[in-house]
Design a protein around this motif. Sequence first.
Motif, PDB file in Angstrom:
ATOM      1  N   TYR B  73       0.807  -1.096   0.297  1.00  0.00           N
ATOM      2  CA  TYR B  73      -0.011   0.634   0.279  1.00  0.00           C
ATOM      3  C   TYR B  73       0.507   1.559  -0.147  1.00  0.00           C
ATOM      4  O   TYR B  73       0.207   2.214  -0.666  1.00  0.00           O
ATOM      5  CB  TYR B  73      -0.650   0.091   1.590  1.00  0.00           C
ATOM      6  N   TYR B  74       1.924   1.232   0.779  1.00  0.00           N
ATOM      7  CA  TYR B  74       2.976   2.789   0.821  1.00  0.00           C
ATOM      8  C   TYR B  74       3.847   2.450  -0.310  1.00  0.00           C
ATOM      9  O   TYR B  74       4.312   3.248  -0.793  1.00  0.00           O
ATOM     10  CB  TYR B  74       3.108   3.349   2.639  1.00  0.00           C
ATOM     11  N   GLY B  75       4.375   1.323   0.496  1.00  0.00           N
ATOM     12  CA  GLY B  75       5.856   0.867  -1.194  1.00  0.00           C
ATOM     13  C   GLY B  75       5.422   0.801  -1.587  1.00  0.00           C
ATOM     14  O   GLY B  75       5.996   2.217  -2.964  1.00  0.00           O
ATOM     15  N   LEU B  76       5.034   0.393  -3.114  1.00  0.00           N
ATOM     16  CA  LEU B  76       4.650   0.536  -4.244  1.00  0.00           C
ATOM     17  C   LEU B  76       4.247   1.766  -4.866  1.00  0.00           C
ATOM     18  O   LEU B  76       4.756   2.403  -6.044  1.00  0.00           O
ATOM     19  CB  LEU B  76       3.660  -0.184  -4.660  1.00  0.00           C
ATOM     20  N   SER B  77       3.530   2.517  -3.676  1.00  0.00           N
ATOM     21  CA  SER B  77       2.698   3.781  -4.493  1.00  0.00           C
ATOM     22  C   SER B  77       3.810   4.989  -4.585  1.00  0.00           C
ATOM     23  O   SER B  77       2.870   5.935  -5.213  1.00  0.00           O
ATOM     24  CB  SER B  77       1.624   4.084  -3.457  1.00  0.00           C
ATOM     25  N   SER B  78       5.001   4.841  -3.360  1.00  0.00           N
ATOM     26  CA  SER B  78       6.328   5.705  -3.085  1.00  0.00           C
ATOM     27  C   SER B  78       6.337   5.703  -5.204  1.00  0.00           C
ATOM     28  O   SER B  78       7.348   6.675  -5.277  1.00  0.00           O
ATOM     29  CB  SER B  78       6.567   5.415  -2.587  1.00  0.00           C
ATOM     30  N   PHE B  79       6.766   4.681  -5.748  1.00  0.00           N
ATOM     31  CA  PHE B  79       7.596   4.838  -7.167  1.00  0.00           C
ATOM     32  C   PHE B  79       6.436   5.165  -8.240  1.00  0.00           C
ATOM     33  O   PHE B  79       5.294   5.286  -8.912  1.00  0.00           O
ATOM     34  CB  PHE B  79       7.825   3.124  -7.787  1.00  0.00           C
ATOM     35  N   PRO B  80       7.250   7.046  -9.022  1.00  0.00           N
ATOM     36  CA  PRO B  80       6.191   7.775  -9.900  1.00  0.00           C
ATOM     37  C   PRO B  80       6.039   6.373 -11.005  1.00  0.00           C
ATOM     38  O   PRO B  80       4.941   6.389 -11.790  1.00  0.00           O
ATOM     39  CB  PRO B  80       7.445   8.617 -10.539  1.00  0.00           C
ATOM     40  N   ALA B  81       6.826   5.112 -11.105  1.00  0.00           N
ATOM     41  CA  ALA B  81       6.634   4.418 -12.845  1.00  0.00           C
ATOM     42  C   ALA B  81       5.248   3.870 -11.999  1.00  0.00           C
ATOM     43  O   ALA B  81       4.407   3.382 -12.591  1.00  0.00           O
ATOM     44  CB  ALA B  81       7.977   3.848 -12.170  1.00  0.00           C
ATOM     45  N   VAL B  82       5.485   3.763 -11.419  1.00  0.00           N
ATOM     46  CA  VAL B  82       4.113   2.756 -10.411  1.00  0.00           C
ATOM     47  C   VAL B  82       2.716   3.161 -10.777  1.00  0.00           C
ATOM     48  O   VAL B  82       1.470   3.057 -11.317  1.00  0.00           O
ATOM     49  CB  VAL B  82       3.847   1.688  -9.285  1.00  0.00           C
ATOM     50  N   ARG B  83       2.684   4.884 -10.327  1.00  0.00           N
ATOM     51  CA  ARG B  83       1.838   5.381 -10.240  1.00  0.00           C
ATOM     52  C   ARG B  83       1.611   5.952 -12.036  1.00  0.00           C
ATOM     53  O   ARG B  83       0.639   6.107 -12.215  1.00  0.00           O
ATOM     54  CB  ARG B  83       1.796   7.155  -9.495  1.00  0.00           C
ATOM     55  N   ALA B  84       2.031   5.777 -13.117  1.00  0.00           N
ATOM     56  CA  ALA B  84       2.559   5.915 -14.252  1.00  0.00           C
ATOM     57  C   ALA B  84       1.952   4.822 -15.081  1.00  0.00           C
ATOM     58  O   ALA B  84       1.247   4.425 -16.196  1.00  0.00           O
ATOM     59  CB  ALA B  84       3.471   6.636 -14.875  1.00  0.00           C
ATOM     60  N   SER B  85       1.967   3.646 -14.539  1.00  0.00           N
ATOM     61  CA  SER B  85       1.061   2.178 -14.412  1.00  0.00           C
ATOM     62  C   SER B  85      -0.164   2.255 -15.042  1.00  0.00           C
ATOM     63  O   SER B  85      -0.399   1.872 -14.012  1.00  0.00           O
ATOM     64  CB  SER B  85       2.329   0.964 -14.077  1.00  0.00           C
ATOM     65  N   ILE B  86      -0.007   0.958 -15.808  1.00  0.00           N
ATOM     66  CA  ILE B  86      -1.318   0.443 -16.049  1.00  0.00           C
ATOM     67  C   ILE B  86      -2.294  -0.307 -14.252  1.00  0.00           C
ATOM     68  O   ILE B  86      -3.108  -0.082 -14.746  1.00  0.00           O
ATOM     69  CB  ILE B  86      -1.158  -0.335 -17.250  1.00  0.00           C
ATOM     70  N   PHE B  87      -0.776  -0.945 -13.613  1.00  0.00           N
ATOM     71  CA  PHE B  87      -1.682  -0.937 -12.513  1.00  0.00           C
ATOM     72  C   PHE B  87      -2.253   0.025 -11.535  1.00  0.00           C
ATOM     73  O   PHE B  87      -2.535  -0.516 -10.777  1.00  0.00           O
ATOM     74  CB  PHE B  87      -0.327  -1.943 -12.114  1.00  0.00           C
ATOM     75  N   TRP B  88      -1.684   1.305 -12.059  1.00  0.00           N
ATOM     76  CA  TRP B  88      -2.194   2.283 -10.598  1.00  0.00           C
ATOM     77  C   TRP B  88      -4.263   2.538 -10.369  1.00  0.00           C
ATOM     78  O   TRP B  88      -4.169   2.494  -9.590  1.00  0.00           O
ATOM     79  CB  TRP B  88      -1.661   3.694 -11.728  1.00  0.00           C
ATOM     80  N   PRO B  89      -4.753   2.207 -11.575  1.00  0.00           N
ATOM     81  CA  PRO B  89      -6.041   2.235 -11.296  1.00  0.00           C
ATOM     82  C   PRO B  89      -6.313   1.468 -10.159  1.00  0.00           C
ATOM     83  O   PRO B  89      -7.435   1.599  -9.011  1.00  0.00           O
ATOM     84  CB  PRO B  89      -6.220   1.999 -12.487  1.00  0.00           C
ATOM     85  N   PHE B  90      -5.977   0.004 -10.195  1.00  0.00           N
ATOM     86  CA  PHE B  90      -6.057  -0.820  -9.442  1.00  0.00           C
ATOM     87  C   PHE B  90      -5.101  -0.598  -7.781  1.00  0.00           C
ATOM     88  O   PHE B  90      -6.024  -0.748  -6.442  1.00  0.00           O
ATOM     89  CB  PHE B  90      -5.632  -2.152  -9.604  1.00  0.00           C
ATOM     90  N   LEU B  91      -4.088  -0.406  -8.164  1.00  0.00           N
ATOM     91  CA  LEU B  91      -3.481  -0.579  -6.866  1.00  0.00           C
ATOM     92  C   LEU B  91      -3.942   1.107  -6.215  1.00  0.00           C
ATOM     93  O   LEU B  91      -3.196   1.415  -4.537  1.00  0.00           O
ATOM     94  CB  LEU B  91      -1.771  -0.526  -6.630  1.00  0.00           C
ATOM     95  N   ARG B  92      -4.454   2.207  -6.758  1.00  0.00           N
ATOM     96  CA  ARG B  92      -4.392   3.574  -5.489  1.00  0.00           C
ATOM     97  C   ARG B  92      -5.352   3.587  -4.799  1.00  0.00           C
ATOM     98  O   ARG B  92      -5.365   3.856  -3.941  1.00  0.00           O
ATOM     99  CB  ARG B  92      -4.734   4.100  -6.740  1.00  0.00           C
ATOM    100  N   ASP B  93      -6.532   2.369  -5.098  1.00  0.00           N
ATOM    101  CA  ASP B  93      -7.294   2.172  -4.232  1.00  0.00           C
ATOM    102  C   ASP B  93      -7.526   0.620  -2.619  1.00  0.00           C
ATOM    103  O   ASP B  93      -6.647  -0.040  -3.259  1.00  0.00           O
ATOM    104  CB  ASP B  93      -8.325   1.189  -4.959  1.00  0.00           C
ATOM    105  N   ALA B  94      -7.389   1.357  -1.862  1.00  0.00           N
ATOM    106  CA  ALA B  94      -6.896   0.795  -0.541  1.00  0.00           C
ATOM    107  C   ALA B  94      -7.576  -0.360  -0.364  1.00  0.00           C
ATOM    108  O   ALA B  94      -6.401  -1.166   0.242  1.00  0.00           O
ATOM    109  CB  ALA B  94      -6.910   1.678   1.115  1.00  0.00           C
ATOM    110  N   PHE B  95      -8.757  -0.591  -0.625  1.00  0.00           N
ATOM    111  CA  PHE B  95      -9.278  -2.058  -0.965  1.00  0.00           C
ATOM    112  C   PHE B  95      -8.426  -2.692  -1.463  1.00  0.00           C
ATOM    113  O   PHE B  95      -8.638  -4.152  -1.290  1.00  0.00           O
ATOM    114  CB  PHE B  95     -10.929  -2.375  -1.124  1.00  0.00           C
ATOM    115  N   ASN B  96      -8.433  -2.719  -3.134  1.00  0.00           N
ATOM    116  CA  ASN B  96      -7.638  -3.759  -3.399  1.00  0.00           C
ATOM    117  C   ASN B  96      -6.211  -4.088  -3.157  1.00  0.00           C
ATOM    118  O   ASN B  96      -6.003  -4.945  -3.128  1.00  0.00           O
ATOM    119  CB  ASN B  96      -7.195  -3.186  -4.240  1.00  0.00           C
ATOM    120  N   CYS B  97      -5.520  -2.941  -2.391  1.00  0.00           N
ATOM    121  CA  CYS B  97      -3.768  -3.213  -1.877  1.00  0.00           C
ATOM    122  C   CYS B  97      -4.045  -4.975  -0.447  1.00  0.00           C
ATOM    123  O   CYS B  97      -3.662  -5.708  -0.320  1.00  0.00           O
ATOM    124  CB  CYS B  97      -3.462  -1.882  -1.306  1.00  0.00           C
TER     125      CYS B  97
END
Lengths: 238, 230
Positions: B73-97
């Motif tokens: 939840y906190y670790g992956l979202s700290s990478f700009p690359a993750v936030r720009a990736s196709i996984f972000w819509p999934f990972l930005r949500d706490a429930f999914n994480c």
Amino acid sequence: MTWTTALGFGERGWGPALLYGAVMTLFVSIAGLAIGAALGSLVAWAKLSGVRVAGAIGEGYAALFRGLPELLVVYFVYFGSSAALTGLYHLLGGEGFLGVPGLAAGALAVGVISGSYQAEVFRGAYLAIAKGELEAARAVGMGPWLMFTRIIGPQVLRFALPGLGNLWQVALKDSSLISVTGLAELMRTSQVAAGSTHQPFTFYVAGGVLYLALTSISDRVFESAEARATRGMRREAH
Amino acid sequence: MDIAFIWATFLRLIAALQVTLSVWALSVFFGAFIAAGVTWMRVGGIRPLEWFARAYIFVFRGAPLLIQLFIVYYGLSSFPAVRASIFWPFLRDAFNCATLSCALCTAAYQSEIFRGALAGVPNGQIEAARACGMSKSLLFRRIIFPIALRQALPAYSTEVISMVKATALVSLVTLWDVMSVALKIRNDTLVTYTPLLIAGAIYFVVNYMIARAFIFIEQWLSPHLRARSA
């Protein structure tokens, strides 16, 4: 700041803090396991004693704490122990608020959870002692105390070791929940470091690696303790 | 301490049970699939896959779920690359994480249960099935899977119940489950224990019902043992 500096032992490095956190985690877990052993053996004894009321109380405690989330138990022990201590202090004529140190509350929380599981481990270990050994001890005229220290105690410990090893791993992982009380153990230290350096990934992974080191090293310790404890026993033919 | 407060607290916590049970059900469900895959790699006999499975089980069982959850939840979202990736819509949500972390973690434990259950299938049964000329898939479907399922059930129920308890951790990543709503009511009203006690009772009853359900399933799946005792 690169991640090597952040994790290092330099002036701005979090290396020493993380290692201190790991030691604190180890300490809380050991204390928790010990409290759990005291509670667990008490419950096992209550259930084996044949005294209905004692057995029911023991079973009730074990069932309750196995059915509640560990995090809830941590909060409850943390809030409750301070209130209980303050109440006791007021009874003795004191004033104001007395807080139980985070370390003590944390160890107690891990302990009551672990104890509810250890009860079954100790009960099973006692039942695994060959009846002939107890009869033989009585036949040579051993008193209850001597029988406990020479026959029952050593064998219960030996039979309980594998189960205790598993519960030690559980205690080690449960201790991470104490971070919510602010005690600077490994989880909490990783959190603080993650916050102040803005490198959450680095520090949570570093914390995770340290947990893995603790669990795998202590697994080895339990393995060798088991090998040592069973060295006098015959192996089953394979 | 009045009845109205207890009732209001109870209703709010019961409403939050939906989040707790959603995370639980989804993570156990997806965890079972991951576990099946990991077990297959672990016992399949292909070396690199076996190593991967061993490493997976070691990591996800050896570290506390809490730190795994925070890495996701906190670790992956700290990478700009993750936030720009196709996984972000999934990972930005706490429930999914939260669901993802719980699923990955329980998969490691479930996989060990599956492995133990597979190892517990008597060799004679497998040999007999082969002697009858069963194909590999028929052997798995008719012989190995039913026996392993029965053997896995007791340990599996323990794991499933421990997942209900583990979902309380999602309260630490901003989700409004039973645990976090109880803490919020506690903070808002300054009533120290009642919210936690009611939350505890809810968790306890849920776990009790799941345990009963598993006992029922176990009896239902072992008619041969029941017939003897009746």
